[in-house]
Write an enzyme that holds these catalytic residues in place. Structure first.
Site, PDB file in Angstrom:
ATOM      1  N   LYS A   1       0.833  -1.226   0.000  1.00  0.00           N
ATOM      2  CA  LYS A   1       0.000   0.000   0.000  1.00  0.00           C
ATOM      3  C   LYS A   1       0.864   1.272   0.000  1.00  0.00           C
ATOM      4  CE  LYS A   1      -4.686   1.113   1.417  1.00  0.00           C
ATOM      5  NZ  LYS A   1      -5.142   1.216   0.028  1.00  0.00           N
TER       6      LYS A   1
HETATM    7  N1  PMP Z   1      -6.528  -3.729  -3.402  1.00  0.00           N
HETATM    8  C1  PMP Z   1      -6.079  -2.458  -3.494  1.00  0.00           C
HETATM    9  C2  PMP Z   1      -5.072  -2.131  -4.540  1.00  0.00           C
HETATM   10  C3  PMP Z   1      -6.572  -1.493  -2.618  1.00  0.00           C
HETATM   11  O1  PMP Z   1      -6.138  -0.235  -2.709  1.00  0.00           O
HETATM   12  C4  PMP Z   1      -7.559  -1.831  -1.658  1.00  0.00           C
HETATM   13  C5  PMP Z   1      -8.133  -0.789  -0.750  1.00  0.00           C
HETATM   14  N2  PMP Z   1      -7.404  -0.649   0.430  1.00  0.00           N
HETATM   15  C6  PMP Z   1      -7.965  -3.175  -1.582  1.00  0.00           C
HETATM   16  C7  PMP Z   1      -7.437  -4.085  -2.487  1.00  0.00           C
HETATM   17  C8  PMP Z   1      -8.927  -3.633  -0.539  1.00  0.00           C
HETATM   18  O2  PMP Z   1      -8.272  -3.717   0.711  1.00  0.00           O
HETATM   19  P1  PMP Z   1      -9.061  -3.480   2.056  1.00  0.00           P
HETATM   20  O3  PMP Z   1     -10.192  -4.443   2.066  1.00  0.00           O
HETATM   21  O4  PMP Z   1      -8.061  -3.783   3.127  1.00  0.00           O
HETATM   22  O5  PMP Z   1      -9.516  -2.092   2.064  1.00  0.00           O
END
Ligand code: PMP
Length: 306
Positions: free
Chosen positions: A157
Site C-alpha cells: 500500500k
Molecule cells: N486492493 C487495493 C489495490 C486497494 O487499494 C484496496 C483498498 N485498500 C484493496 C485491495 C482492498 O483492501 P481493504 O479491504 O483492506 O480495504
C-alpha cells in the site's frame, strides 16, 4: 465548521488547515509513503459510530512500514486511540473514512528509503459510497497490468504505486466502464480491481486470487472469507483465476474498504450470470453491512465504538 476539522500531524491533533507539508517533501516527489484506508460506520439505530477492523488495518500498516523502512513510533493501540479521539472531535453522524499516512518527510532530493526524516499523519473525511453498490457495475480488463512484487510491491500500500491504479481507473472511466479488473504483471492471471479485491462464484465455489498474485492483502477480502465460512459454510478457494473464467462466472464481486461489497454485472461487455446481483453476493453484502454496524454479536470484536 467544515468537515473535517482536524488532523493528527507531527504528534498532535491540530486544525486541519494548519497541517501542511513543504513542497520539497520526499514522499510528495517520489511517492515514498504508505497509507491505510479505514471505514467508520454510523449506526443510525443506536446513533453510534463504529470503526471497522481498525486494529487489523493498523497491524497491516505497521507490517508494511517494514517493507518501506518507515519507522512508525506508535503502537497499534496508540494509533487506534488517536483515531478514536479524532473521530470524536469530528462528531460525524454519517459514514466516514480514516486515512493514516506514514512517509518520508525529509526535504532531500533523491529517491531512497534511508537517511530521511519520517512522519505520520491521520485525518478523516465523511464518505458515502465509493461505488454504487445498489446495482451491478460494468467492468473492463485493464490494458494496464499490475506492478510485480519485485518492482513496487502491491501488498505494501505504497502511495507512489497508486499511479498504477489511477491509470486503470481512468482508462475504465474514459471507455465508459465503472471499474477495471487488472491482470498480473505478465498478463497471466486476474489480480484485483484498481483499488479492491475480487471474488468469483462458480458452481457454488467461492474463489479469489491468492496473495501471491500481486494483490493487496485486503482486510475486506479476509472479512468475506470469514463471513462465507461462518455463515454459508463455504471454504473460499485461494487460487489463480484466468481472464476468461471471468466471462463464464456465475457471480463476481469486488470488495474493499472503499468498494465494500460491489456486485459486477459485466466484464468486457459479457454479462455475469443474468447481469443482476447474484444470490451469494447478496447474502454476503447483507452480512457485511450488518457486521460493520455491529449488528452481529459474534463480530462485535471487529467494531470499535467511537
Ligand atoms: N486492493 C487495493 C489495490 C486497494 O487499494 C484496496 C483498498 N485498500 C484493496 C485491495 C482492498 O483492501 P481493504 O479491504 O483492506 O480495504
Amino acid at each position: 465548521m467544515d468537515n473535517p476539522g482536524f488532523a493528527f500531524f507531527e504528534g498532535k491533533i491540530i486544525p486541519i488547515e494548519q497541517a501542511r507539508v513543504d513542497i520539497r517533501t520526499n514522499a510528495l516527489q517520489y511517492g515514498t509513503g504508505i497509507f491505510e484506508g479505514i471505514r467508520c460506520y454510523w449506526n443510525e439505530k443506536n446513533k453510534t459510530n463504529y470503526v471497522f477492523r481498525m486494529e487489523d488495518h493498523y497491524r497491516r500498516f505497521i507490517l508494511n512500514s517494514r517493507i518501506m523502512m518507515i519507522d512508525i513510533k506508535y503502537s497499534i493501540e496508540e494509533l487506534c486511540d488517536i483515531t478514536v479521539e479524532l473521530l470524536k472531535k469530528e462528531g460525524y453522524e454519517e459514514d466516514s473514512y480514516v486515512r493514516p499516512f506514514a512517509y518520508n518527510s525529509g526535504l532531500n532530493i533523491g529517491p531512497k528509503l534511508i537517511g530521511n526524516k519520517q512522519d505520520l499523519f491521520i485525518y478523516t473525511i465523511p464518505l458515502g459510497e465509493y461505488l454504487d453498490i445498489s446495482k451491478t457495475i460494468s467492468v473492463c480488463i485493464s490494458s494496464w497490468d499490475r506492478i510485480p512484487d519485485n518492482s513496487i510491491p502491491p501488498r505494501a500500500k505504497i502511495s507512489g504505486s497508486y499511479v498504477n491504479a489511477a491509470f486503470q481507473k481512468t482508462e475504465a472511466l474514459l471507455n465508459g466502464y465503472d471499474e477495471a479488473l487488472v491482470l498480473t504483471a505478465n498478463g497471466k492471471h486476474v489480480s484485483e480491481g484498481s483499488a479492491m479485491n475480487v471474488f468469483m462464484v462458480k458452481n457454488g465455489n467461492l474463489i479469489t486470487p491468492p496473495v501471491t498474485d500481486e494483490i493487496l492483502e485486503g482486510i475486506t477480502r479476509d472479512t468475506v472469507i470469514k463471513l462465507a465460512k461462518d455463515n454459508e459454510n463455504i471454504d473460499v478457494q485461494e487460487r489463480s483465476i484466468d481472464r476468461t473464467e471471468l466471462y463464464i462466472a456465475d457471480e463476481l464481486f469486488f470488495c474493499g474498504t472503499g468498494a465494500q461489497i460491489s456486485p459486477i454485472g459485466s466484464v468486457d461487455k459479457r454479462p455475469v450470470g443474468n447481469g443482476e446481483m447474484g444470490p451469494l453476493t447478496k447474502k454476503l453484502q447483507e452480512l457485511y453491512f450488518r457486521a460493520v454496524k455491529n449488528e452481529i454479536s459474534k463480530y462485535s470484536g471487529w467494531c470499535r465504538k467511537v
